[in-house]
Design a protein around this motif. Structure first.
Motif, PDB file in Angstrom:
ATOM      1  N   SER A 177       0.848  -1.196   0.000  1.00 21.09           N
ATOM      2  CA  SER A 177       0.000   0.000   0.000  1.00 21.09           C
ATOM      3  C   SER A 177       0.878   1.238   0.000  1.00 21.09           C
ATOM      4  N   GLY A 178       0.489   2.235  -0.786  1.00 19.53           N
ATOM      5  CA  GLY A 178       1.286   3.452  -0.863  1.00 19.53           C
ATOM      6  C   GLY A 178       0.672   4.460  -1.805  1.00 19.53           C
ATOM      7  N   THR A 179       1.538   5.322  -2.378  1.00 17.79           N
ATOM      8  CA  THR A 179       1.112   6.393  -3.273  1.00 17.79           C
ATOM      9  C   THR A 179       1.883   6.297  -4.580  1.00 17.79           C
ATOM     10  N   VAL A 180       1.196   6.508  -5.687  1.00 17.51           N
ATOM     11  CA  VAL A 180       1.842   6.491  -7.004  1.00 17.51           C
ATOM     12  C   VAL A 180       2.661   7.774  -7.163  1.00 17.51           C
ATOM     13  N   THR A 181       3.956   7.639  -7.422  1.00 15.33           N
ATOM     14  CA  THR A 181       4.839   8.799  -7.542  1.00 15.33           C
ATOM     15  C   THR A 181       5.229   9.117  -8.980  1.00 15.33           C
ATOM     16  N   PRO A 193      10.401  -5.303 -21.455  1.00 10.22           N
ATOM     17  CA  PRO A 193      10.912  -5.977 -20.247  1.00 10.22           C
ATOM     18  C   PRO A 193      11.986  -5.148 -19.545  1.00 10.22           C
ATOM     19  N   GLY A 194      11.865  -5.053 -18.232  1.00  7.38           N
ATOM     20  CA  GLY A 194      12.864  -4.382 -17.416  1.00  7.38           C
ATOM     21  C   GLY A 194      12.766  -2.870 -17.370  1.00  7.38           C
ATOM     22  N   VAL A 195      11.899  -2.255 -18.167  1.00  4.63           N
ATOM     23  CA  VAL A 195      11.759  -0.792 -18.186  1.00  4.63           C
ATOM     24  C   VAL A 195      10.687  -0.395 -17.176  1.00  4.63           C
ATOM     25  N   SER A 196      11.013   0.592 -16.340  1.00  2.00           N
ATOM     26  CA  SER A 196      10.083   1.017 -15.293  1.00  2.00           C
ATOM     27  C   SER A 196       8.795   1.565 -15.908  1.00  2.00           C
ATOM     28  N   LEU A 197       7.668   1.054 -15.438  1.00  3.53           N
ATOM     29  CA  LEU A 197       6.364   1.487 -15.924  1.00  3.53           C
ATOM     30  C   LEU A 197       5.689   2.444 -14.952  1.00  3.53           C
ATOM     31  N   ILE A 198       5.796   2.146 -13.673  1.00  4.41           N
ATOM     32  CA  ILE A 198       5.124   2.941 -12.660  1.00  4.41           C
ATOM     33  C   ILE A 198       5.905   2.801 -11.347  1.00  4.41           C
ATOM     34  N   SER A 199       5.883   3.850 -10.537  1.00  9.97           N
ATOM     35  CA  SER A 199       6.606   3.839  -9.262  1.00  9.97           C
ATOM     36  C   SER A 199       5.639   4.175  -8.139  1.00  9.97           C
ATOM     37  N   ILE A 200       5.791   3.473  -7.037  1.00 11.06           N
ATOM     38  CA  ILE A 200       4.988   3.766  -5.857  1.00 11.06           C
ATOM     39  C   ILE A 200       5.903   3.791  -4.633  1.00 11.06           C
ATOM     40  N   GLU A 201       5.470   4.476  -3.618  1.00 10.02           N
ATOM     41  CA  GLU A 201       6.214   4.520  -2.362  1.00 10.02           C
ATOM     42  C   GLU A 201       5.241   4.719  -1.208  1.00 10.02           C
ATOM     43  N   THR A 202       5.683   4.312  -0.033  1.00  3.28           N
ATOM     44  CA  THR A 202       4.892   4.490   1.176  1.00  3.28           C
ATOM     45  C   THR A 202       5.333   5.772   1.862  1.00  3.28           C
ATOM     46  N   PRO A 203       4.479   6.800   1.928  1.00  2.00           N
ATOM     47  CA  PRO A 203       4.886   8.059   2.546  1.00  2.00           C
ATOM     48  C   PRO A 203       4.965   7.930   4.066  1.00  2.00           C
ATOM     49  N   GLY A 204       5.716   8.840   4.655  1.00  3.21           N
ATOM     50  CA  GLY A 204       5.812   8.877   6.116  1.00  3.21           C
ATOM     51  C   GLY A 204       7.171   8.480   6.617  1.00  3.21           C
ATOM     52  N   ASN A 205       7.740   7.399   6.100  1.00  3.07           N
ATOM     53  CA  ASN A 205       9.064   6.944   6.528  1.00  3.07           C
ATOM     54  C   ASN A 205      10.079   7.282   5.439  1.00  3.07           C
ATOM     55  N   PHE A 206      11.087   8.084   5.815  1.00  2.00           N
ATOM     56  CA  PHE A 206      12.069   8.540   4.839  1.00  2.00           C
ATOM     57  C   PHE A 206      13.479   8.213   5.313  1.00  2.00           C
ATOM     58  N   GLU A 207      14.368   8.142   4.337  1.00  2.00           N
ATOM     59  CA  GLU A 207      15.787   7.962   4.593  1.00  2.00           C
ATOM     60  C   GLU A 207      16.587   8.836   3.643  1.00  2.00           C
ATOM     61  N   VAL A 208      17.854   9.010   3.946  1.00  2.00           N
ATOM     62  CA  VAL A 208      18.738   9.846   3.138  1.00  2.00           C
ATOM     63  C   VAL A 208      19.890   8.994   2.632  1.00  2.00           C
ATOM     64  N   MET A 209      20.171   9.121   1.326  1.00  2.00           N
ATOM     65  CA  MET A 209      21.355   8.491   0.737  1.00  2.00           C
ATOM     66  C   MET A 209      22.400   9.571   0.538  1.00  2.00           C
ATOM     67  N   ALA A 210      23.495   9.502   1.313  1.00  2.00           N
ATOM     68  CA  ALA A 210      24.561  10.505   1.262  1.00  2.00           C
ATOM     69  C   ALA A 210      25.803   9.909   0.615  1.00  2.00           C
ATOM     70  N   MET A 211      26.605  10.798   0.014  1.00  2.00           N
ATOM     71  CA  MET A 211      27.849  10.390  -0.630  1.00  2.00           C
ATOM     72  C   MET A 211      29.013  10.957   0.178  1.00  2.00           C
TER      73      MET A 211
END
Length: 372
Positions: A177-181, A193-211
């Protein structure tokens, strides 16, 4: 003849002297001087924070694709829609699968009839063999026929399972369950095949990817508490390091560090850029040269700052920049400590423009520079 040569020589000499005596034309710059404000370069040798750039992303997110090629019949959702687990999102044409399914069902019917017949023969000969009314050879043949019919029926059923698995890729459903982004296809498009068609995510819980650069990654420890500055909303959120990568093979010499953000009321969204401050001692032994990010002039991939020349004109100095510390950026080369730079101007600045510098402002005052 000698007198003629003498006259010509004197004439040439007089012509050269007269030309050399003419006043040279000079270009006078009559453009008005621009009032500017300057500030001293800020230095910092004792900052306890190592900063790194990062981006916010949802903890639970997925890019959905298919492994079969076909035309999209219908997209059942739009960006921003909330979906539940198992809800149908995209329907892909599956007429070829329907035909294969019909063939498989027919094969199962045939295999099942053959198996039932072989099973009856096997049971009949088994009883006859027990009464010594059938030879061992006949019993062996009936047993082999029965086992082959049983194997053919099992193969037909497994083919049906394979076709049913293919149908799962023609009907894309939500894994949670989530939201279509994002939505990358429309009805009538070809799904590959293999090509992204649609993306979804669950809002509320976030993280950060740092370099983090290789010179500092050894100081980052799992479980360390960090401060995350979200630049777009100017909010600082607490977080904790959950993962530290040990390889930079596919990240251009930068190491990935994942930070789980604490629950917050701040309106943060996936994709927002952040500055992560790790509470570790910096390895630099000399004072850092810091400039406000608003004073930096960019031209393509070049970065610089306007300084004041001895003749009171604007002088553009190209810089090599380092890490970002909040609203300031580190200068690695191009500007020394205690030098002055222009932080604001009342007109368009360009290299060589006449300026009237004002008194030096306090260090770190934010302002902007207008440039051509």
């Amino acid at each position: 003849m000698k007198n003629i040569y003498t006259i010509l020589t004197l004439s040439v000499m007089l012509l050269i002297v007269s030309c050399g005596g003419e006043d040279k034309k000079t270009i006078v710059d009559n453009s008005p001087a621009i009032n500017v404000e300057v500030s001293q370069v800020a230095t910092n040798a004792n900052s306890p924070f190592l900063s790194a750039s990062g981006k916010i992303q949802a903890t639970n997110s997925a890019d959905l694709s298919t492994r079969m090629m076909g035309y999209v019949n219908k997209v059942h959702v739009n960006v921003g829609d909330k979906v539940r687990k198992g809800q149908l999102l995209i329907s892909i044409s599956n007429s070829d699968l329907q035909a294969k399914k019909a063939q498989v069902n027919a094969g199962i019917t045939e295999a099942n009839a053959a198996f039932n017949n072989a099973q009856k023969d096997y049971n009949r000969f088994k009883n006859l063999f027990a009464e010594n009314s059938a030879s061992q050879k006949e019993m062996d043949d009936m047993t082999a026929n029965y086992e082959m019919a049983k194997a053919r029926l099992e193969a037909a059923n497994q083919m049906k399972n394979e076709i049913n698995a293919q149908f799962a890729y023609s009907n894309i459903t939500a894994p949670f369950s989530g939201t279509v982004t994002s939505k990358n296809v429309e009805a009538g498009n070809m799904a590959n095949p293999g090509v992204s068609l649609i993306s979804i995510e669950t809002p509320g819980n976030f993280e950060v990817m740092a370099m983090v650069p290789e010179s500092e990654i050894s100081d980052i420890k799992k479980g360390a508490a960090v401060a995350v500055l979200v630049k777009s909303i100017n909010k600082t959120i607490k977080g904790k390091v959950t993962e530290v990568s040990t390889s930079a093979k596919n990240t251009g010499g930068q190491y990935l560090v994942k930070i789980a953000l604490d629950n917050t009321d701040a309106h943060i969204l996936s994709g927002m850029f952040t500055t992560v401050q790790f509470p570790v001692e910096r390895k630099a032994t000399s004072s850092m040269v810091l400039l406000p990010t608003d004073a930096i002039v960019t031209n393509g991939q070049l970065s610089g700052v306007y300084t004041v020349s001895q003749s009171n004109t604007a002088l553009l100095r190209w810089l090599r920049l380092g890490r970002t510390f909040g609203d300031q950026v580190e200068v690695l080369s191009g500007l020394n400590a205690d030098e002055a730079y222009i932080i604001s101007a009342e007109g368009k600045l360009f290299n060589g423009a006449k300026i009237i510098p004002s008194s030096i402002l306090p260090k770190g005052k934010e302002a902007s520079v207008e440039t051509k």
